[in-house]
Design an enzyme around this catalytic site. Structure first.
Site, PDB file in Angstrom:
ATOM      1  N   LEU A  10       1.285  -1.505  -0.262  1.00  0.00           N
ATOM      2  CA  LEU A  10      -0.290  -0.247  -0.185  1.00  0.00           C
ATOM      3  C   LEU A  10       0.588   1.230  -0.268  1.00  0.00           C
ATOM      4  CD1 LEU A  10      -2.764  -0.758   2.488  1.00  0.00           C
ATOM      5  CD2 LEU A  10      -2.559  -1.614   0.233  1.00  0.00           C
ATOM      6  N   GLY A  55       0.847  -4.842   1.432  1.00  0.00           N
ATOM      7  CA  GLY A  55      -0.444  -5.033  -0.382  1.00  0.00           C
ATOM      8  C   GLY A  55      -0.014  -5.950  -0.815  1.00  0.00           C
ATOM      9  N   ASN A  78       4.907  -8.000   6.099  1.00  0.00           N
ATOM     10  CA  ASN A  78       6.032  -7.227   6.776  1.00  0.00           C
ATOM     11  C   ASN A  78       4.926  -6.564   7.528  1.00  0.00           C
ATOM     12  OD1 ASN A  78       4.901  -5.972   5.036  1.00  0.00           O
ATOM     13  ND2 ASN A  78       7.471  -5.302   4.821  1.00  0.00           N
ATOM     14  N   GLU A  79       4.203  -6.427   7.732  1.00  0.00           N
ATOM     15  CA  GLU A  79       3.248  -5.178   8.660  1.00  0.00           C
ATOM     16  C   GLU A  79       4.291  -5.161   9.954  1.00  0.00           C
ATOM     17  OE1 GLU A  79       1.544  -6.055   6.356  1.00  0.00           O
ATOM     18  OE2 GLU A  79       0.449  -6.168   5.339  1.00  0.00           O
TER      19      GLU A  79
HETATM   20  C1  LIG Z   1      -6.146  -2.208  11.659  1.00  0.00           C
HETATM   21  C2  LIG Z   1      -5.178  -2.561  10.259  1.00  0.00           C
HETATM   22  C3  LIG Z   1      -4.297  -1.960  10.259  1.00  0.00           C
HETATM   23  C4  LIG Z   1      -3.405  -1.664   8.927  1.00  0.00           C
HETATM   24  C5  LIG Z   1      -3.566  -2.214   8.122  1.00  0.00           C
HETATM   25  C6  LIG Z   1      -2.184  -1.185   6.786  1.00  0.00           C
HETATM   26  C7  LIG Z   1      -1.696  -2.908   5.660  1.00  0.00           C
HETATM   27  C8  LIG Z   1      -0.580  -1.551   5.467  1.00  0.00           C
HETATM   28  C9  LIG Z   1      -0.133  -2.955   3.928  1.00  0.00           C
HETATM   29  C10 LIG Z   1       1.197  -2.220   3.577  1.00  0.00           C
HETATM   30  O1  LIG Z   1       0.832  -2.784   2.735  1.00  0.00           O
HETATM   31  S1  LIG Z   1       2.041  -0.953   3.813  1.00  0.00           S
HETATM   32  C11 LIG Z   1       3.084  -1.042   3.057  1.00  0.00           C
HETATM   33  C12 LIG Z   1       4.441  -1.877   2.742  1.00  0.00           C
HETATM   34  N1  LIG Z   1       5.450  -2.003   1.423  1.00  0.00           N
HETATM   35  C13 LIG Z   1       6.547  -1.489   2.409  1.00  0.00           C
HETATM   36  O2  LIG Z   1       6.818  -2.102   3.723  1.00  0.00           O
HETATM   37  C14 LIG Z   1       8.049  -1.954   1.606  1.00  0.00           C
HETATM   38  C15 LIG Z   1       8.604  -0.950   1.696  1.00  0.00           C
HETATM   39  N2  LIG Z   1       9.627  -0.104  -0.285  1.00  0.00           N
HETATM   40  C16 LIG Z   1      10.660  -1.158  -0.605  1.00  0.00           C
HETATM   41  O3  LIG Z   1      11.103  -2.299   1.035  1.00  0.00           O
HETATM   42  C17 LIG Z   1      11.547  -1.316  -0.848  1.00  0.00           C
HETATM   43  O4  LIG Z   1      10.600   0.391  -1.148  1.00  0.00           O
HETATM   44  C18 LIG Z   1      11.173  -1.744  -1.811  1.00  0.00           C
HETATM   45  C19 LIG Z   1       9.386  -2.187  -2.567  1.00  0.00           C
HETATM   46  C20 LIG Z   1      12.194  -2.768  -2.107  1.00  0.00           C
HETATM   47  C21 LIG Z   1      11.925  -1.042  -3.316  1.00  0.00           C
HETATM   48  O5  LIG Z   1      13.339  -0.550  -3.416  1.00  0.00           O
HETATM   49  P1  LIG Z   1      14.241   0.885  -3.995  1.00  0.00           P
HETATM   50  O6  LIG Z   1      15.143   0.160  -3.611  1.00  0.00           O
HETATM   51  O7  LIG Z   1      13.826  -0.226  -5.770  1.00  0.00           O
HETATM   52  O8  LIG Z   1      12.852   1.479  -3.965  1.00  0.00           O
HETATM   53  P2  LIG Z   1      13.098   2.495  -2.774  1.00  0.00           P
HETATM   54  O9  LIG Z   1      13.528   1.668  -1.711  1.00  0.00           O
HETATM   55  O10 LIG Z   1      14.390   3.474  -3.478  1.00  0.00           O
HETATM   56  O11 LIG Z   1      11.567   3.550  -3.324  1.00  0.00           O
HETATM   57  C22 LIG Z   1      10.930   4.338  -4.172  1.00  0.00           C
HETATM   58  C23 LIG Z   1      10.171   5.311  -2.996  1.00  0.00           C
HETATM   59  O12 LIG Z   1       9.473   4.745  -3.602  1.00  0.00           O
HETATM   60  C24 LIG Z   1       8.738   5.253  -1.830  1.00  0.00           C
HETATM   61  N3  LIG Z   1       8.105   3.791  -1.906  1.00  0.00           N
HETATM   62  C25 LIG Z   1       8.564   2.703  -0.934  1.00  0.00           C
HETATM   63  N4  LIG Z   1       7.760   1.945  -0.384  1.00  0.00           N
HETATM   64  C26 LIG Z   1       6.530   2.896  -0.692  1.00  0.00           C
HETATM   65  C27 LIG Z   1       5.183   2.732   0.156  1.00  0.00           C
HETATM   66  N5  LIG Z   1       4.780   1.359   0.170  1.00  0.00           N
HETATM   67  N6  LIG Z   1       4.474   3.981  -0.270  1.00  0.00           N
HETATM   68  C28 LIG Z   1       4.930   5.359  -0.045  1.00  0.00           C
HETATM   69  N7  LIG Z   1       5.986   5.349  -0.431  1.00  0.00           N
HETATM   70  C29 LIG Z   1       7.310   3.868  -0.825  1.00  0.00           C
HETATM   71  C30 LIG Z   1      10.344   4.981  -1.383  1.00  0.00           C
HETATM   72  O13 LIG Z   1      10.078   6.053   0.182  1.00  0.00           O
HETATM   73  C31 LIG Z   1      10.594   5.885  -2.676  1.00  0.00           C
HETATM   74  O14 LIG Z   1      10.740   7.360  -2.200  1.00  0.00           O
HETATM   75  P3  LIG Z   1      11.034   8.523  -3.352  1.00  0.00           P
HETATM   76  O15 LIG Z   1      11.867   8.408  -4.122  1.00  0.00           O
HETATM   77  O16 LIG Z   1      10.739   9.800  -2.901  1.00  0.00           O
HETATM   78  O17 LIG Z   1      12.553   9.010  -2.292  1.00  0.00           O
END
Ligand SMILES: CC/C=C\CCC/C=C/C(=O)SCCNC(=O)CCNC(=O)[C@H](O)C(C)(C)COP(=O)(O)OP(=O)(O)OC[C@H]1O[C@@H](n2cnc3c(N)ncnc32)[C@H](O)[C@@H]1OP(=O)(O)O
Length: 203
Positions: A10, A55, A78-79
């Site tokens: 997400l 997500g 990994n939440e």
């Molecule tokens: C009661 C219930 C409560 C809560 C439920 C909530 C459920 C939540 C579900 C989710 O899905 S939460 C999101 C989980 N995702 C992650 O943890 C992944 C995070 N991202 C990464 O690990 C890495 O970005 C990657 C996917 C492995 C890719 O790596 P890469 O080196 O290729 O990219 P980079 O890290 O440089 O990222 C580029 C850019 O994108 C931003 N980013 C990355 N992921 C997210 C994200 N999920 N949401 C928002 N933004 C994200 C990152 O900060 C970089 O931003 P920038 O270019 O502005 O610096």
């Protein structure tokens, strides 16, 4: 397809420093996407071309079959590593995919699996070299399409309707739970720190 990433999960910026009504709308849309994909009458095969955390893993698990690229990629819910929790329908979907015990460990540890580990526990069904993921998915699709549609669809519904009906009947409550949880100051702080850490990792 984005190289190396199937889905980064997400978009956290959609529920970081947002108004409650925006967060509600975001979660309602996610519920819609999940219900449509998990309940689809079509054959759905995820060609997981790279990383697939949280997500992203949910969307892949909502499909009928998963092919993942080999390489330094990870998949899982990994939440907990972000200081948040997987809601009940993420949990049930994972239990339906890999079983109760593995889900319990996986969720508490916020475990991200390599493609090989994911294949071993049944989180993905097949692993393929990155340049062949779509080819492998297409080959598998041919097999699924040979099954009489009505029988495959009824079977899928029998397997999936319990979760679909459960979520459908609790949508409002689930939206309320999500928004009230992520709007807490402590959770907003954790999300802010996590976003910062992603940016730092990059520089
Ligand atoms: C009661 C219930 C409560 C809560 C439920 C909530 C459920 C939540 C579900 C989710 O899905 S939460 C999101 C989980 N995702 C992650 O943890 C992944 C995070 N991202 C990464 O690990 C890495 O970005 C990657 C996917 C492995 C890719 O790596 P890469 O080196 O290729 O990219 P980079 O890290 O440089 O990222 C580029 C850019 O994108 C931003 N980013 C990355 N992921 C997210 C994200 N999920 N949401 C928002 N933004 C994200 C990152 O900060 C970089 O931003 P920038 O270019 O502005 O610096």
């Amino acid at each position: 397809m984005v190289p190396n990433i199937f889905s980064a999960g997400l978009d956290i910026t959609e529920f970081y420093q947002k108004k409650p009504e925006e967060t509600d709308a975001f979660w309602r849309t996610l519920q819609d996407v999940f219900l449509r994909l998990y309940g689809s009458k079509l054959v759905t095969i995820a060609a997981i071309s790279g990383h697939s955390p949280a997500g992203g893993c949910l969307l892949a698990m909502a499909c009928d079959y998963r092919v993942m690229a080999t390489g330094k990629y990870t998949i899982g819910l990994n939440e907990t590593l972000l200081g948040i929790i997987a809601p009940f329908w993420f949990i049930e979907t994972m239990k339906n995919t890999i079983g109760h015990r593995e889900t319990e460990k996986s969720l508490q540890l916020g475990k991200l699996y390599s493609p090989e580990q994911a294949e071993n526990i049944g989180l993905v069904d097949q692993i393929c070299p990155p340049d062949d993921v779509l080819g492998c998915a297409r080959k598998e699709m041919v097999k699924w399409l040979k099954i009489p549609d009505h029988a495959r669809i009824l079977t899928k519904q029998l397997m999936r309707n319990e979760l679909i009906n459960n979520l459908s009947s609790k949508r409002k409550e689930d939206i309320y739970n999500f928004t009230s949880f992520v709007q807490k100051d402590s959770i907003q702080r954790s999300l802010g720190l996590y976003l910062e850490s992603l940016k730092k990792k990059k520089s």
